[in-house]
Scaffold this active site. Structure first.
Site, PDB file in Angstrom:
ATOM      1  N   MET A 265       0.715  -1.150  -0.443  1.00  0.00           N
ATOM      2  CA  MET A 265       0.195  -0.167  -0.183  1.00  0.00           C
ATOM      3  C   MET A 265       0.929   1.423   0.250  1.00  0.00           C
ATOM      4  O   MET A 265       1.648   1.941   1.200  1.00  0.00           O
ATOM      5  CB  MET A 265      -0.916  -0.125   1.157  1.00  0.00           C
ATOM      6  CG  MET A 265      -2.184   1.681   1.659  1.00  0.00           C
ATOM      7  SD  MET A 265      -2.611   1.230   3.118  1.00  0.00           S
ATOM      8  CE  MET A 265      -1.885  -0.023   4.009  1.00  0.00           C
ATOM      9  N   PRO A 266       1.326   1.749  -1.443  1.00  0.00           N
ATOM     10  CA  PRO A 266       1.856   3.047  -1.028  1.00  0.00           C
ATOM     11  C   PRO A 266       1.463   4.291  -0.420  1.00  0.00           C
ATOM     12  O   PRO A 266       0.466   4.309  -0.870  1.00  0.00           O
ATOM     13  CB  PRO A 266       2.635   3.577  -2.604  1.00  0.00           C
ATOM     14  CG  PRO A 266       2.004   2.587  -3.644  1.00  0.00           C
ATOM     15  CD  PRO A 266       0.740   1.142  -2.409  1.00  0.00           C
ATOM     16  N   ILE A 267       1.991   4.936  -0.020  1.00  0.00           N
ATOM     17  CA  ILE A 267       2.030   6.449   0.305  1.00  0.00           C
ATOM     18  C   ILE A 267       2.653   7.385  -0.012  1.00  0.00           C
ATOM     19  O   ILE A 267       3.410   7.238   0.617  1.00  0.00           O
ATOM     20  CB  ILE A 267       1.488   6.123   2.075  1.00  0.00           C
ATOM     21  CG1 ILE A 267       0.021   5.079   2.438  1.00  0.00           C
ATOM     22  CG2 ILE A 267       0.392   7.368   2.437  1.00  0.00           C
ATOM     23  CD1 ILE A 267      -0.450   5.312   3.924  1.00  0.00           C
TER      24      ILE A 267
END
Length: 78
Positions: free
Chosen positions: A1-3
């Site tokens: 999950m890239p932020i």
């Protein structure tokens, strides 16, 4: 999950504006999300983008508050 977090100054991008517009923020979110999708091969639904607006008196460079640095640079150029 890239932020990804994008920081922008709270001063607007056009004369008379005091912040980045909703349309500009939407374009940043779309572009950053697509970049992460393309580079990391992640689905858009798993990518989070946070935009933080920073008041001009809360950052600086060259040892000065940002607005003072800009004034000094403008005076030196003028």
């Amino acid at each position: 999950m890239p932020i990804v977090t994008i920081q922008v100054t709270r001063e607007g991008t056009r004369p008379g504006t005091t912040s980045v517009t909703s349309e500009e923020k939407a374009a940043l979110i779309k572009s950053a999300s697509e970049l992460l999708r393309d580079v990391l091969n992640k689905p858009l639904e798993s990518i989070f983008v946070v935009i933080e607006e920073v008041d001009t008196d809360n950052w600086g460079w060259g040892g000065l508050p940002a607005l003072d640095f800009r004034k000094r640079r403008a005076a030196a150029a003028g």
